[in-house]
Structure formats: C-alpha cells, structure tokens
Design an enzyme around this catalytic site. Sequence first.
Site, PDB file in Angstrom:
ATOM      1  N   HIS A  74      -5.515 -24.257  -4.426  1.00 29.83           N
ATOM      2  CA  HIS A  74      -4.804 -25.446  -3.910  1.00 29.83           C
ATOM      3  C   HIS A  74      -5.490 -26.045  -2.687  1.00 29.83           C
ATOM      4  O   HIS A  74      -4.868 -26.807  -1.948  1.00 29.83           O
ATOM      5  CB  HIS A  74      -3.340 -25.114  -3.575  1.00 29.83           C
ATOM      6  N   ASP A  99      -7.515 -22.425 -10.780  1.00 31.18           N
ATOM      7  CA  ASP A  99      -6.067 -22.560 -10.992  1.00 31.18           C
ATOM      8  C   ASP A  99      -5.758 -23.917 -11.582  1.00 31.18           C
ATOM      9  O   ASP A  99      -5.512 -24.880 -10.859  1.00 31.18           O
ATOM     10  CB  ASP A  99      -5.345 -22.362  -9.654  1.00 31.18           C
ATOM     11  N   HIS A 149      -1.361 -23.315 -17.766  1.00 26.85           N
ATOM     12  CA  HIS A 149      -1.091 -24.739 -17.558  1.00 26.85           C
ATOM     13  C   HIS A 149      -2.392 -25.515 -17.403  1.00 26.85           C
ATOM     14  O   HIS A 149      -3.425 -24.961 -17.021  1.00 26.85           O
ATOM     15  CB  HIS A 149      -0.215 -24.940 -16.319  1.00 26.85           C
ATOM     16  N   GLU A 162       3.195 -27.116 -14.520  1.00 25.26           N
ATOM     17  CA  GLU A 162       3.453 -25.840 -13.846  1.00 25.26           C
ATOM     18  C   GLU A 162       3.472 -25.980 -12.336  1.00 25.26           C
ATOM     19  O   GLU A 162       4.265 -25.324 -11.648  1.00 25.26           O
ATOM     20  CB  GLU A 162       2.402 -24.809 -14.267  1.00 25.26           C
ATOM     21  N   GLU A 163       2.603 -26.825 -11.802  1.00 26.34           N
ATOM     22  CA  GLU A 163       2.503 -26.934 -10.350  1.00 26.34           C
ATOM     23  C   GLU A 163       3.736 -27.576  -9.709  1.00 26.34           C
ATOM     24  O   GLU A 163       3.857 -27.590  -8.482  1.00 26.34           O
ATOM     25  CB  GLU A 163       1.241 -27.721  -9.964  1.00 26.34           C
ATOM     26  N   GLU A 200      -3.275 -17.334 -15.576  1.00 26.49           N
ATOM     27  CA  GLU A 200      -3.504 -17.756 -14.197  1.00 26.49           C
ATOM     28  C   GLU A 200      -4.685 -16.957 -13.639  1.00 26.49           C
ATOM     29  O   GLU A 200      -5.041 -15.902 -14.181  1.00 26.49           O
ATOM     30  CB  GLU A 200      -2.256 -17.493 -13.352  1.00 26.49           C
TER      31      GLU A 200
END
Length: 417
Positions: A386, A137, A108, A171-172, A196
């Site tokens: 994140h 990510d 993604h 995707e998130e 990923e």
Amino acid sequence: MRATVSSIVLAMLVALASVPALSAPDDAVLAAAKAQDGPYRETLKGLVDVDSGTGDVSGLSKVEGILKARLEALGLSVDTRAAPVFGGNTLIGTRSGKGIRRIMLLVHYDTVFGTGDAAKRPYTERDGRAYGPGVADAKGGIAMILHVLAGLEALRFDGYGTLTVVLNPDEERGSRGSRDEITKIARDQDVVLSFEPSFAEAGVDAVTVATKGINYASLTVKGRAAHAGGAPEAGRNAVVELAHQILQLQDLGDPAKGTSLHWTVFHGGTKPNIIPEEAKAEGDMRYFVSSEYDRVLTTARRIIVAHRVPDTQVTFDLAKGRPPLPRNAATQALGERARTIYAELDADLSLAEIGGGTDAGYAFQLDSPTKPAIIESLGIVGGHYHSADEFAVLASITPRLYLATRLLMEVSKDAGR
C-alpha cells in the site's frame, strides 16, 4: 541426578525420530515452476501497468478482460458476477478434473492505488525486486494463480475434482460487493488456497494461518447547544460526555484473545463560543475469536449507561466488517503441510498470524470450521504494501510456484470429501 550417557543418547534418538526426514524436491514440479519464471514476470508486468484501484471501473474492466481471456485459454469456463457498491465484476472460473476434491483459488485484482499511478510508476525490476502499484498485493498473487494453472497443464495433472478460481474487484474496500459470492462458493469447497502476498516481516517467506476480523465502532453523543459565555449551564456538552465515555470504554479489548479496540477518529463542536450539541468517535476493532463481537457490543452498551453530563444521549454501535480466519486445526494442518513442501527446497517457511483481515475470512465457515480447509498468503513474497515502495521478491517466484503447485497436487490426492 546427572544423566547417564546412554540416557542422553536415547533422548537424542527419540528427538531425531520425531523430526520428519527432509525429502528431495519433486523434479518434475520444480522444472515446471522454473519454466514459468519468465512468463510469470511478463504476466506481472502486464497486470501492474494497468490501473485497477477499487472503484476505477474502466481500469478494472481492462484487467478483467485480460484475466478472463487467460483463464479461458487455460481451459476454464468463466462466469462474471457484478460486484455492486464500488463496481467491477467478480470472475469465477471453473474446470473439472478426474479426482474428487473441490479446490478454490482466491485473490483480488483491485489495488489501493489511484488512476494514473501505473503510468507514473510502471513495473520495474532492480536489485532483485519488482516494483509498481499492486505488484505484490495482489497482482503477484493473480500471476501466481495463472502460472500454477499453467504449470499443472505442463505436468498434465488433473487429479482434482474441480478447480474454481475466484478473482474479485473490491477487496481493498472490504469486498462489500463480492463477499457473499466468496462465502457461497467457498461453502461447497474442500480446500481454499488464497493468494495474498506473504504477510510476515517485509521480505520474509511465510504463509498465513490466522487473520483478525475487523469491526467498526461508533460512539455518538447528543447533548444541547448553548452560548459558551452567556449561558453555558443551559447546555449539555456532548464533547465532555464523549471524552468521559472514551475513558470508560478504553479497556474493551482482551489481549489474551488478541482483541483490540482503538478509538481513532473524533468529531465534536462547531464554533468556539457554542457548547457542542453533538460529538462522535470512531474506532477500529480487531479480533481472532468470533464471539468477541457480541462480548464487546454487550459490554460497551452496559458501560455507556453511566453518564458524566446529565441529559445526554449516548449510542454505541459496532458494524461488522471482514470476519476473521480464526485459529483452527484444518488451517494449521495445511500450514504444516506447506512447511514440509517448502523444506524440500531446503527453505524455511514461517506460519504467520496477522492483525489485518483478508478474504480468507469470508471463505471460512464458522459452522463448519474444518471444511473447507483454508490457507492464506500463497502469493509472492513482498513488502511495504500500500505504499509507493511496495515490492515483490523476484527470487521467490520459483519456490512459491513450486509450493502452491505441490500443495494443490497433494490436497487433490486426499481421500474422501
């Protein structure tokens, strides 16, 4: 009885025979991977320095433009398909080779970060690590795909049947606008390589061979409001009934199967002097085994029939989220193959099973668990995802490029579809 010397020697020889001899690295592939190190960093910087949080259509469009141009420059035909709900487009690049194997590369290009974060925390390198929003990510995975393709060009390798690159913008947030496309495209593939980042402990080299699915539980109670001081007996306390149901439902998980259900959000009541008429709880379910969805749903609905507060209505629902990439022989075989390739660099590669879900779950075909064969986490090694401290390990660029390139070349050579 004490073992004889000869029996000990024999046992040692048998054990040694069962361990495959380490092979030297493929010099051409290693040279191609090393040559991509600097360009990889340049690509990564260019991607990180553009905001592309899920739903940031302007930023996503900028990254989409970069990626479309790069894929076309690498000889792929690129199609774009709208990803409704959060916005943005799914990019689908294809290129034909001279072989027969159909291979899909997946990752993604959205992040969890907000608009303006790239300006506040632009791409930086220090102490052997790269930092910035989404650096690992999964912008590190996008760069990995682009430079694996560049490496294949340098090696003049076209032994695959078709290469299909799928880059999605949501995707998130569960890939709600792109998941059907991922499933549909993956269904016609032999192998899916997903990029990923490494999901073992922070900074640890690993690929992922199983991911948990995610479902969202909701428990609602309808009672009756009344004055808490003047006529509480006329009410039906929804919060009390909710608490009763939570206690009844606390053992829905199954640790032996890796299933968990945790109640995480609660709502109930409006004012201290009113018996609450409504209450609601939300929960997070994680699971490896696909049939656990039906088991949990059926069990919960049977349990909630038993009430503590009479004349209340209780409802349990389980919304499907991202499906699991369950333990399966095809993925395990790809993982072992990856470990063997990494050992050529005299490096260890862990095979991880993770509690989080990825788009590999959408690529997995429950009715065809061996086709496509799927492996996750071929992106860069990193950690603290994140968060503002998210990082990518710069020393992992060359070995991870080598791994993904060699693995793609090897699965291209497999006979038959």
